[in-house]
Design a protein around this motif. Structure first.
Motif, PDB file in Angstrom:
ATOM      1  N   LEU A 170       9.306 108.664  41.005  1.00  0.00           N
ATOM      2  CA  LEU A 170       9.601 109.825  41.244  1.00  0.00           C
ATOM      3  C   LEU A 170       9.707 110.685  42.820  1.00  0.00           C
ATOM      4  N   ASP A 171       9.551 109.137  43.323  1.00  0.00           N
ATOM      5  CA  ASP A 171       9.882 109.807  44.466  1.00  0.00           C
ATOM      6  C   ASP A 171      11.703 109.688  44.806  1.00  0.00           C
ATOM      7  N   VAL A 172      12.278 108.557  44.055  1.00  0.00           N
ATOM      8  CA  VAL A 172      13.636 109.075  43.755  1.00  0.00           C
ATOM      9  C   VAL A 172      14.069 110.310  43.460  1.00  0.00           C
ATOM     10  N   LEU A 173      13.519 110.939  42.225  1.00  0.00           N
ATOM     11  CA  LEU A 173      13.524 112.173  41.605  1.00  0.00           C
ATOM     12  C   LEU A 173      13.448 113.198  41.816  1.00  0.00           C
ATOM     13  N   THR A 174      12.464 113.137  42.879  1.00  0.00           N
ATOM     14  CA  THR A 174      12.202 115.380  43.340  1.00  0.00           C
ATOM     15  C   THR A 174      11.647 114.844  44.846  1.00  0.00           C
ATOM     16  N   ILE A 175      12.483 113.727  45.924  1.00  0.00           N
ATOM     17  CA  ILE A 175      12.517 113.804  46.875  1.00  0.00           C
ATOM     18  C   ILE A 175      14.364 113.708  47.695  1.00  0.00           C
ATOM     19  N   PRO A 176      15.037 115.189  47.904  1.00  0.00           N
ATOM     20  CA  PRO A 176      15.978 114.711  48.145  1.00  0.00           C
ATOM     21  C   PRO A 176      16.759 113.613  49.093  1.00  0.00           C
ATOM     22  N   SER A 177      17.387 112.857  48.719  1.00  0.00           N
ATOM     23  CA  SER A 177      17.898 112.228  49.858  1.00  0.00           C
ATOM     24  C   SER A 177      18.049 112.785  51.701  1.00  0.00           C
ATOM     25  N   ASP A 178      17.923 112.194  52.343  1.00  0.00           N
ATOM     26  CA  ASP A 178      18.444 112.486  54.266  1.00  0.00           C
ATOM     27  C   ASP A 178      19.636 112.196  54.442  1.00  0.00           C
ATOM     28  N   GLY A 179      20.196 111.429  53.553  1.00  0.00           N
ATOM     29  CA  GLY A 179      21.226 110.453  53.648  1.00  0.00           C
ATOM     30  C   GLY A 179      22.627 111.186  52.845  1.00  0.00           C
ATOM     31  N   ASP A 180      23.861 110.317  52.761  1.00  0.00           N
ATOM     32  CA  ASP A 180      24.655 111.496  51.837  1.00  0.00           C
ATOM     33  C   ASP A 180      24.114 111.651  50.367  1.00  0.00           C
ATOM     34  N   ALA A 181      24.284 112.590  50.712  1.00  0.00           N
ATOM     35  CA  ALA A 181      23.919 113.071  49.202  1.00  0.00           C
ATOM     36  C   ALA A 181      24.269 112.811  47.760  1.00  0.00           C
ATOM     37  N   CYS A 182      25.572 112.470  47.956  1.00  0.00           N
ATOM     38  CA  CYS A 182      27.127 112.450  47.305  1.00  0.00           C
ATOM     39  C   CYS A 182      26.426 110.841  46.376  1.00  0.00           C
ATOM     40  N   SER A 183      25.896 109.817  47.654  1.00  0.00           N
ATOM     41  CA  SER A 183      26.050 108.091  47.353  1.00  0.00           C
ATOM     42  C   SER A 183      24.612 107.986  47.070  1.00  0.00           C
ATOM     43  N   SER A 184      23.691 109.522  47.364  1.00  0.00           N
ATOM     44  CA  SER A 184      22.201 109.076  47.141  1.00  0.00           C
ATOM     45  C   SER A 184      21.714 108.487  45.362  1.00  0.00           C
ATOM     46  N   LEU A 185      21.160 108.446  45.150  1.00  0.00           N
ATOM     47  CA  LEU A 185      19.939 107.862  43.728  1.00  0.00           C
ATOM     48  C   LEU A 185      19.915 109.050  43.431  1.00  0.00           C
ATOM     49  N   HIS A 186      18.834 110.352  44.378  1.00  0.00           N
ATOM     50  CA  HIS A 186      18.443 111.467  43.401  1.00  0.00           C
ATOM     51  C   HIS A 186      19.567 112.224  43.566  1.00  0.00           C
ATOM     52  N   ASP A 187      20.859 113.000  43.587  1.00  0.00           N
ATOM     53  CA  ASP A 187      21.648 113.529  43.286  1.00  0.00           C
ATOM     54  C   ASP A 187      22.014 112.571  41.395  1.00  0.00           C
ATOM     55  N   GLU A 188      22.037 111.538  41.797  1.00  0.00           N
ATOM     56  CA  GLU A 188      22.987 110.398  40.511  1.00  0.00           C
ATOM     57  C   GLU A 188      21.757 110.804  39.475  1.00  0.00           C
ATOM     58  N   LEU A 189      20.335 110.650  40.074  1.00  0.00           N
ATOM     59  CA  LEU A 189      19.695 110.886  38.449  1.00  0.00           C
ATOM     60  C   LEU A 189      19.673 112.055  38.155  1.00  0.00           C
ATOM     61  N   ASN A 190      18.681 113.126  39.090  1.00  0.00           N
ATOM     62  CA  ASN A 190      19.403 114.093  38.630  1.00  0.00           C
ATOM     63  C   ASN A 190      20.606 114.949  37.806  1.00  0.00           C
ATOM     64  N   ALA A 191      21.571 114.282  38.052  1.00  0.00           N
ATOM     65  CA  ALA A 191      23.135 114.745  37.447  1.00  0.00           C
ATOM     66  C   ALA A 191      23.127 113.970  36.345  1.00  0.00           C
ATOM     67  N   ARG A 192      22.636 112.738  36.356  1.00  0.00           N
ATOM     68  CA  ARG A 192      22.804 112.528  34.387  1.00  0.00           C
ATOM     69  C   ARG A 192      22.018 113.129  33.945  1.00  0.00           C
ATOM     70  N   GLN A 193      20.772 114.026  34.308  1.00  0.00           N
ATOM     71  CA  GLN A 193      20.120 115.494  33.548  1.00  0.00           C
ATOM     72  C   GLN A 193      21.553 116.008  32.877  1.00  0.00           C
ATOM     73  N   CYS A 194      22.591 116.196  33.173  1.00  0.00           N
ATOM     74  CA  CYS A 194      23.276 117.314  32.440  1.00  0.00           C
ATOM     75  C   CYS A 194      24.305 116.559  31.318  1.00  0.00           C
ATOM     76  N   GLU A 195      24.535 115.253  31.660  1.00  0.00           N
ATOM     77  CA  GLU A 195      25.297 114.432  30.750  1.00  0.00           C
ATOM     78  C   GLU A 195      25.194 114.759  29.293  1.00  0.00           C
ATOM     79  N   PRO A 196      24.050 114.920  28.563  1.00  0.00           N
ATOM     80  CA  PRO A 196      23.488 115.504  27.376  1.00  0.00           C
ATOM     81  C   PRO A 196      24.539 116.353  26.178  1.00  0.00           C
ATOM     82  N   GLN A 197      24.277 117.916  27.413  1.00  0.00           N
ATOM     83  CA  GLN A 197      24.911 118.665  27.674  1.00  0.00           C
ATOM     84  C   GLN A 197      26.253 118.518  27.858  1.00  0.00           C
ATOM     85  N   MET A 198      27.020 118.102  28.237  1.00  0.00           N
ATOM     86  CA  MET A 198      28.348 118.042  28.948  1.00  0.00           C
ATOM     87  C   MET A 198      29.279 117.628  27.447  1.00  0.00           C
ATOM     88  N   ARG A 199      27.943 116.091  27.302  1.00  0.00           N
ATOM     89  CA  ARG A 199      28.556 115.389  26.222  1.00  0.00           C
ATOM     90  C   ARG A 199      28.888 115.821  24.690  1.00  0.00           C
TER      91      ARG A 199
END
Length: 351
Positions: A170-199
């Motif tokens: 829950l922390d990873v999903l809901t607390i934005p990374s304060d480091g490099d966002a593009c390589s963060s778990l937060h960005d990746e796990l939230n971005a993967r929500q787009c995959e079913p729609q994209m596919r």
């Protein structure tokens, strides 16, 4: 201690931390002594972790222990640079843990179930919310639904890990990374929500593109679907440039109108006879159009297509459905089509 040596220690300890990591302004800067302590105590653990990961030994107990040692070491030194290093390695180690336990793949399968509504309980919670407060509330209230779903789709290792580390998820999903966002778990796990729609869009889009190449004009609102998919993906930098380019190319292809008279003519014909979602043009009404039924018999088809013998009706429709290049040669192509029809009629056998 010489100022040059102090500067060296400061630079050494700062290299451990991601410069983008933000910490509370109330945390004091490290004193020269604290920098020396941090360098002396923590560098061994950092080096151990680096060696283990470089050797590919990412799943062993040694890596877990090294991660704990690094974060505990920096956490024990209460000053800004040490706190940044602690936060940096917490995020790196979380990503390593999630990778080792196939959490990202498991979440992708969960998202697919939510998107496709294969599990009824998922419709009761807004797991895909972009409001982090609502997302956390949804995962908290929908915890039992979450585990009910992943127990059917994810491997046992992922499920066992998430059962023990649900709050971390829950922390990873809901607390934005304060480091490099593009390589963060937060960005990746939230971005993967787009995959079913994209596919789904890319599969349907490719089918539609093939259909259009044979003169069939699909009635689905691909422009809206394309915009929604691109909008979802644009929120994150997880997706590769190649993926976004493929999506753009498909969207461009689907937005094109037929560029030849024959292709446009056939597209209108096929769309009109579509039993699922038939096209409906205003100038058809005077021909007494009736609801389409299946199977389509010849008499009904002939009635349905009467409007296609009306030159001005077809000109009006083609203005909407075809590329301007088709309109530029409309009169010439229309006359050619009528001659072909007359020729077929005159040569048809009476028997």
């Amino acid at each position: 201690m010489g100022s040059i040596f102090i500067l060296f220690l400061f630079q050494a300890i700062v290299t451990y931390a991601d410069p983008k990591v933000q910490i509370d302004d109330t945390v004091k800067d490290c004193t020269p002594k604290e920098l020396v302590v941090a360098q002396g105590k923590c560098s061994k653990y950092v080096n151990d972790l680096i060696v283990l990961t470089e050797e590919g030994d990412t799943k062993s107990r040694n890596v877990t222990d090294a991660c704990k040692s690094v974060t505990s070491c920096f956490g024990g030194i209460q000053c800004a640079e040490a706190e940044k290093s602690k936060r940096t390695y917490e995020q790196k180690c979380d990503k390593l843990e999630f990778t080792n336990n196939d959490v990202a793949s498991c979440m992708s399968m969960f998202y697919n179930t939510v998107y496709s509504k294969k599990e009824n309980c998922t419709e009761d919670f807004d797991y895909f919310s972009r409001d982090m407060r609502i997302k956390r509330e949804s995962y908290t209230a929908g915890k039992s639904c979450f585990f009910k779903t992943i127990n059917k789709t994810c491997n046992a290792t992922s499920v066992a890990y998430l059962e023990k580390n649900y709050e971390k998820l829950l922390d990873v999903l809901t607390i934005p990374s304060d480091g490099d966002a593009c390589s963060s778990l937060h960005d990746e796990l939230n971005a993967r929500q787009c995959e079913p729609q994209m596919r789904e869009f890319m599969i349907n889009g490719m089918i539609q593109a093939i259909s259009m190449s044979f003169g069939m004009k699909e009635r689905s609102n691909t422009t809206k679907t394309c915009s929604e998919t691109k909008e979802c993906m644009s929120q994150y930098c997880y997706f590769s440039k190649n993926t976004t380019q493929q999506l753009e190319q498909l969207c461009d292809e689907l937005s094109k109108k037929p560029t030849t008279f024959n292709m446009c003519y056939m597209g209108i014909r096929m769309s009109t006879l579509d039993t699922k979602e038939p096209a409906n043009y205003e100038c058809q009404e005077k021909y007494g159009r009736k609801p389409m039924v299946e199977p389509v018999n010849k008499a009904l088809e002939k009635q349905y297509l009467k409007f296609m013998d009306d030159k001005e009706c077809m000109r009006t429709i083609m203005k909407e459905e075809c590329d301007q290049s088709v309109l530029d040669v409309f009169d010439e192509e229309w006359d050619k089509l009528q001659k072909e029809k007359n020729s077929r009629t005159s040569t048809r056998s009476p028997f």
